[in-house]
Design an enzyme around this catalytic site. Sequence first.
Site, short mmCIF file in Angstrom:
data_model
loop_
_atom_site.label_atom_id
_atom_site.label_comp_id
_atom_site.label_asym_id
_atom_site.label_seq_id
_atom_site.Cartn_x
_atom_site.Cartn_y
_atom_site.Cartn_z
N HIS A 184 8.68 -16.39 -5.56
CA HIS A 184 7.86 -15.63 -6.52
C HIS A 184 7.94 -14.12 -6.39
O HIS A 184 7.72 -13.41 -7.37
CB HIS A 184 6.40 -16.12 -6.50
N ASP A 185 8.26 -13.59 -5.20
CA ASP A 185 8.35 -12.13 -5.05
C ASP A 185 9.80 -11.64 -4.96
O ASP A 185 10.03 -10.45 -4.68
CB ASP A 185 7.57 -11.67 -3.80
N GLU A 192 10.58 -9.17 -8.01
CA GLU A 192 9.73 -7.97 -7.92
C GLU A 192 10.11 -7.07 -6.74
O GLU A 192 10.08 -5.85 -6.85
CB GLU A 192 8.27 -8.44 -7.78
N ASP A 193 10.48 -7.67 -5.62
CA ASP A 193 10.60 -6.90 -4.37
C ASP A 193 11.98 -6.86 -3.74
O ASP A 193 12.15 -6.22 -2.70
CB ASP A 193 9.62 -7.47 -3.32
N1 LIG Z 1 -3.20 -8.66 1.94
C1 LIG Z 1 -1.99 -8.21 2.29
N2 LIG Z 1 -1.06 -7.99 1.31
C2 LIG Z 1 0.16 -7.54 1.70
C3 LIG Z 1 0.48 -7.31 3.05
N3 LIG Z 1 1.78 -6.91 3.11
C4 LIG Z 1 2.24 -6.89 1.86
N4 LIG Z 1 1.29 -7.26 0.98
C5 LIG Z 1 1.45 -7.33 -0.48
O1 LIG Z 1 0.80 -6.21 -1.03
C6 LIG Z 1 0.41 -6.53 -2.39
C7 LIG Z 1 -1.01 -6.01 -2.60
O2 LIG Z 1 -1.02 -4.64 -2.37
P1 LIG Z 1 -1.24 -3.61 -3.55
O3 LIG Z 1 -1.25 -2.24 -2.96
O4 LIG Z 1 -2.44 -4.04 -4.34
O5 LIG Z 1 0.01 -3.81 -4.52
P2 LIG Z 1 1.50 -3.23 -4.47
O6 LIG Z 1 2.06 -3.53 -3.10
O7 LIG Z 1 2.17 -4.02 -5.57
O8 LIG Z 1 1.45 -1.79 -4.78
C8 LIG Z 1 0.55 -8.02 -2.59
O9 LIG Z 1 1.67 -8.18 -3.45
P3 LIG Z 1 1.93 -9.50 -4.33
O10 LIG Z 1 2.09 -10.67 -3.43
O11 LIG Z 1 3.03 -9.16 -5.27
O12 LIG Z 1 0.61 -9.78 -5.15
P4 LIG Z 1 -0.30 -8.87 -6.11
O13 LIG Z 1 -1.41 -8.36 -5.25
O14 LIG Z 1 0.56 -7.77 -6.65
O15 LIG Z 1 -0.77 -9.81 -7.15
C9 LIG Z 1 0.80 -8.53 -1.15
O16 LIG Z 1 1.66 -9.65 -1.08
C10 LIG Z 1 -0.51 -7.56 4.05
O17 LIG Z 1 -0.32 -7.37 5.24
N5 LIG Z 1 -1.72 -8.00 3.61
MN LIG Z 2 3.06 -12.52 -3.62
#
Ligand SMILES: Nc1nc2c(ncn2[C@@H]2O[C@H](COP(=O)(O)OP(=O)(O)O)[C@@H](OP(=O)(O)OP(=O)(O)O)[C@H]2O)c(=O)[nH]1
Ligand SMILES: [Mn+2]
Length: 179
Positions: A61-62, A65-66
Amino acid sequence: MNSDAVLLLETVHFAAEKHRNQRRKDAEQTPYINHPVGVARILSHEGGITDIEVLQAALLHDTVEDTDTTPAELEAKFGPIVARIVQEVTDDKSLPKQERKRQQVEHAPHCSRQAKLVKLADKLYNLRDLNRCTPVGWTAERVQEYFVWACEVVKGLRGTSSALEEKLDELFRQRGVQL
Ligand SMILES: Nc1nc2c(ncn2[C@@H]2O[C@H](COP(=O)(O)OP(=O)(O)O)[C@@H](OP(=O)(O)OP(=O)(O)O)[C@H]2O)c(=O)[nH]1
Ligand SMILES: [Mn+2]
């Protein structure tokens, strides 16, 4: 070995290679791949989901995006359904962050049921991860804002998995977030 097991191993291997240089934002710099594997595991173990395409999309899923992964690459390797689910849960990283966050709230109700399942498990994993430890550089306010925003996204995903929604609701309640 059954063909679903072979397919899942192929998928987790692809995701691990794509995320190999990425780390989570926690102080221990956990390997990023723990997150997609954990999201797929929430779907199977807690959500009772056996739809192989949903589990594959969770593992992937990521990636778009990443990492350098393209939707065409996913379609060629895993087929159009898996590629479509991943596309549905992929944010447009060219947009400013605030706009991206707004679009997730707006788009959630229009996603397919398969994409909604992945989104519910993604949010559940990330909220639990925030309870486990605070990402480097995040304030308590930023953590709380993430819970409030995630609750808005989840509102648009409801009626998809009562098991996952109940677990999310308990986390929102613990934070005093209005459901
Ligand atoms: N809680 C947490 N999140 C982390 C960590 N490391 C990386 N992430 C990722 O960071 C995203 C949430 O951080 P934000 O600052 O809100 O978003 P951004 O990275 O896209 O700028 C999530 O992306 P995402 O999976 O794409 O989901 P979404 O929040 O964008 O829906 C999450 O998977 C961690 O240590 N703890
Ligand atoms: Mn994710």
